[in-house]
Design an enzyme around this catalytic site. Structure first.
Site, mmCIF file in Angstrom:
data_model
loop_
_atom_site.group_PDB
_atom_site.id
_atom_site.type_symbol
_atom_site.label_atom_id
_atom_site.label_comp_id
_atom_site.label_asym_id
_atom_site.label_seq_id
_atom_site.Cartn_x
_atom_site.Cartn_y
_atom_site.Cartn_z
ATOM 1 N N PHE A 13 0.836 -1.207 0.000
ATOM 2 C CA PHE A 13 0.000 0.000 0.000
ATOM 3 C C PHE A 13 0.876 1.265 0.000
ATOM 4 O O PHE A 13 0.859 2.048 -0.963
ATOM 5 C CB PHE A 13 -0.916 -0.080 1.227
ATOM 6 C CG PHE A 13 -1.606 1.197 1.611
ATOM 7 C CD1 PHE A 13 -2.262 1.971 0.674
ATOM 8 C CD2 PHE A 13 -1.620 1.603 2.949
ATOM 9 C CE1 PHE A 13 -2.909 3.150 1.048
ATOM 10 C CE2 PHE A 13 -2.265 2.766 3.327
ATOM 11 C CZ PHE A 13 -2.897 3.549 2.375
ATOM 12 N N ASN A 34 8.974 -9.033 -1.731
ATOM 13 C CA ASN A 34 8.916 -10.505 -1.836
ATOM 14 C C ASN A 34 7.490 -10.983 -2.106
ATOM 15 O O ASN A 34 7.252 -12.183 -2.237
ATOM 16 C CB ASN A 34 9.510 -11.179 -0.591
ATOM 17 C CG ASN A 34 8.671 -10.924 0.654
ATOM 18 O OD1 ASN A 34 7.672 -10.210 0.601
ATOM 19 N ND2 ASN A 34 9.082 -11.488 1.772
ATOM 20 N N VAL A 59 14.177 -8.995 1.507
ATOM 21 C CA VAL A 59 15.307 -8.227 2.063
ATOM 22 C C VAL A 59 15.886 -8.849 3.336
ATOM 23 O O VAL A 59 16.928 -8.405 3.814
ATOM 24 C CB VAL A 59 14.950 -6.742 2.329
ATOM 25 C CG1 VAL A 59 14.600 -6.032 1.047
ATOM 26 C CG2 VAL A 59 13.844 -6.611 3.363
ATOM 27 N N LYS A 93 11.725 -10.856 11.102
ATOM 28 C CA LYS A 93 12.942 -10.899 10.281
ATOM 29 C C LYS A 93 13.106 -9.667 9.398
ATOM 30 O O LYS A 93 14.199 -9.138 9.246
ATOM 31 C CB LYS A 93 12.947 -12.171 9.418
ATOM 32 C CG LYS A 93 13.374 -13.391 10.222
ATOM 33 C CD LYS A 93 13.099 -14.688 9.501
ATOM 34 C CE LYS A 93 14.096 -14.973 8.416
ATOM 35 N NZ LYS A 93 13.870 -16.300 7.803
ATOM 36 N N TYR A 147 5.754 -7.286 15.772
ATOM 37 C CA TYR A 147 5.831 -6.079 14.932
ATOM 38 C C TYR A 147 6.449 -4.931 15.725
ATOM 39 O O TYR A 147 7.413 -4.297 15.290
ATOM 40 C CB TYR A 147 4.425 -5.715 14.475
ATOM 41 C CG TYR A 147 4.328 -4.518 13.550
ATOM 42 C CD1 TYR A 147 4.849 -4.560 12.257
ATOM 43 C CD2 TYR A 147 3.666 -3.351 13.959
ATOM 44 C CE1 TYR A 147 4.734 -3.471 11.408
ATOM 45 C CE2 TYR A 147 3.544 -2.265 13.113
ATOM 46 C CZ TYR A 147 4.072 -2.330 11.834
ATOM 47 O OH TYR A 147 3.950 -1.247 10.997
ATOM 48 N N ARG A 188 -7.502 -4.753 8.739
ATOM 49 C CA ARG A 188 -7.503 -3.399 9.309
ATOM 50 C C ARG A 188 -8.893 -2.797 9.206
ATOM 51 O O ARG A 188 -9.695 -3.173 8.353
ATOM 52 C CB ARG A 188 -6.452 -2.529 8.605
ATOM 53 C CG ARG A 188 -5.074 -2.797 9.186
ATOM 54 C CD ARG A 188 -4.024 -2.003 8.502
ATOM 55 N NE ARG A 188 -3.832 -2.467 7.145
ATOM 56 C CZ ARG A 188 -2.902 -1.976 6.329
ATOM 57 N NH1 ARG A 188 -2.097 -1.029 6.728
ATOM 58 N NH2 ARG A 188 -2.785 -2.457 5.105
HETATM 59 N N1 UDP Z 1 -11.383 -2.889 14.547
HETATM 60 C C1 UDP Z 1 -12.739 -3.089 14.652
HETATM 61 N N2 UDP Z 1 -13.347 -3.913 13.742
HETATM 62 C C2 UDP Z 1 -12.666 -4.536 12.731
HETATM 63 C C3 UDP Z 1 -11.285 -4.311 12.619
HETATM 64 C C4 UDP Z 1 -10.667 -3.481 13.556
HETATM 65 O O1 UDP Z 1 -13.404 -2.554 15.543
HETATM 66 O O2 UDP Z 1 -13.294 -5.277 11.948
HETATM 67 C C5 UDP Z 1 -10.730 -2.004 15.533
HETATM 68 C C6 UDP Z 1 -9.487 -2.603 16.178
HETATM 69 O O3 UDP Z 1 -9.844 -3.391 17.300
HETATM 70 C C7 UDP Z 1 -8.722 -1.347 16.566
HETATM 71 C C8 UDP Z 1 -9.099 -0.353 15.472
HETATM 72 O O4 UDP Z 1 -10.274 -0.855 14.861
HETATM 73 O O5 UDP Z 1 -9.159 -0.862 17.810
HETATM 74 C C9 UDP Z 1 -8.023 -0.182 14.421
HETATM 75 O O6 UDP Z 1 -7.627 -1.446 13.999
HETATM 76 P P1 UDP Z 1 -6.580 -1.695 12.839
HETATM 77 O O7 UDP Z 1 -6.373 -3.172 12.742
HETATM 78 O O8 UDP Z 1 -7.013 -0.990 11.609
HETATM 79 O O9 UDP Z 1 -5.228 -0.991 13.274
HETATM 80 P P2 UDP Z 1 -4.457 -0.774 14.648
HETATM 81 O O10 UDP Z 1 -4.438 0.696 14.778
HETATM 82 O O11 UDP Z 1 -5.188 -1.423 15.788
HETATM 83 O O12 UDP Z 1 -3.119 -1.383 14.434
#
Ligand code: UDP
Length: 328
Positions: A13, A34, A59, A93, A147, A188
């Site tokens: 992205f 990759n 990498v 990694k 992460y 996400r």
């Molecule tokens: N979230 C949610 N429903 C979903 C996916 C994510 O309520 O289907 C919430 C998740 O629990 C978090 C926020 O949305 O509190 C953002 O999640 P994301 O995975 O986008 O990124 P993060 O900032 O948590 O790494």
């Protein structure tokens, strides 16, 4: 002679948007990926260009690039909580062995290197908004640890190369970013909600939805990154949009945007999910004269238009990659 830039994670992205920007600015771009989480569809429009080349490479293994390099941007990494669960060892990694290889390459080529760091280094933050001086609150052995700790190590080793070897380094701490080319099914929240709306499913809010995030449109982020790279600032810098909302409010916005008649349903909050997140961008404003320009309503509209162009088949795929065997 054109300046030459290596972008890792080029098919992802952010990487693909960076490739576009550097091509537009007149650079010769070498994209590397990759393709574990990246998708060539994001950069296929660049393949016909003389100033773009692509290297299919991991990498985490020794990196060779022929010819000169002026800049290296290390943007290769899985970047969603679902990815960390599926490919934890690859995630570790690329942020450790991967950055070590790229720092060596930067030294050999006398190139300036920028690393993609993240608001995740602040963990579940006890202060809000988060300034660069905040040291974070991270669970090393939790689901996000692979992460968060890789990214923290990445900052440490990058700073060590800067102070010990005098390497030119830049560290950008990226907060939640959205826009076209986000992977629909990476879990996400934005692709999750828009995907659910487009498929006619209920929107899944995790927890009670009171946790907050602050979403930055991708073009704003790329502008901040470009300015930071060309600046002389070597300390970590937050780039993000400070416009903070709760996830419930965000779900309501997606419902309005898409016109879906589905409702919000609540699911358990994943472990270590940060309760609040908002960047303090005082430094970025002062040092780069940068701040975000695209508000959420505009940015979401553009992003929704992109997701609407996906085919029914793309929308229905749960996982577009088979992660089996990658955790080696
Ligand atoms: N979230 C949610 N429903 C979903 C996916 C994510 O309520 O289907 C919430 C998740 O629990 C978090 C926020 O949305 O509190 C953002 O999640 P994301 O995975 O986008 O990124 P993060 O900032 O948590 O790494």
């Amino acid at each position: 002679m054109k300046k030459r830039v290596l972008i890792t994670g080029a098919a992802g992205f952010l990487g693909s948007h960076l490739c576009d920007r550097f091509i537009k600015e007149g650079y010769h771009v070498i994209g590397m990926d990759n393709l574990i989480t990246g998708d060539l569809a994001n950069i296929e429009h660049l393949f016909p260009l003389e100033d773009f080349e692509f290297a299919h490479h991991d990498v985490s293994k020794f990196v060779h690039v022929a010819g000169d390099l002026d800049y290296i941007l290390h943007f290769a990494s899985p970047a969603s909580p679902i990815d960390y669960l599926k490919i934890p060892i690859q995630t570790l990694k690329v942020g450790s062995l991967g950055i070590h290889n790229l720092l060596g390459l930067a030294r050999a080529k006398n190139a300036r290197i920028m690393i993609a760091s993240t608001s995740e280094i602040y963990g579940d933050p006890a202060v809000n908004p988060q300034p660069e001086e905040y040291w974070g609150n991270v669970n090393t052995v939790g689901p996000r640890g692979v992460y968060d700790e890789a990214k923290r190590f990445q900052e440490a080793i990058t700073m060590a190369y800067h102070t010990f070897h005098g390497l030119e380094t830049r560290i950008v701490r990226i907060f939640n970013t959205y826009g076209p080319r986000m992977r629909l099914n990476d879990g996400r929240v934005l692709p999750a909600f828009i995907g659910q709306a487009l498929r006619g499913e209920d929107l899944t809010v995790f927890g009670d939805g009171s946790q907050t995030r602050s979403f930055c449109y991708v073009d704003d982020l790329v502008e901040g990154i470009y300015r930071l790279l060309l600046s002389d600032y070597a300390q970590p810098l937050n780039i993000g949009n400070p416009d903070e909302i709760t996830i419930s409010q965000f779900a309501e916005e997606i419902i309005k945007l898409t016109g879906t008649t589905q409702k919000i349903i609540y699911k358990p909050l994943p472990q270590d999910d940060p309760k609040q997140r908002r960047p303090d961008i005082t430094k970025a404003r002062r040092i780069l004269g940068w701040e975000p320009k695209v508000n959420r309503a505009e940015g979401l509209k553009i992003t929704y238009e992109y997701f609407k162009t996906l085919t029914k088949e793309q929308l229905e795929k749960i996982d577009h990659k088979d992660f089996t065997n990658y955790n080696k």
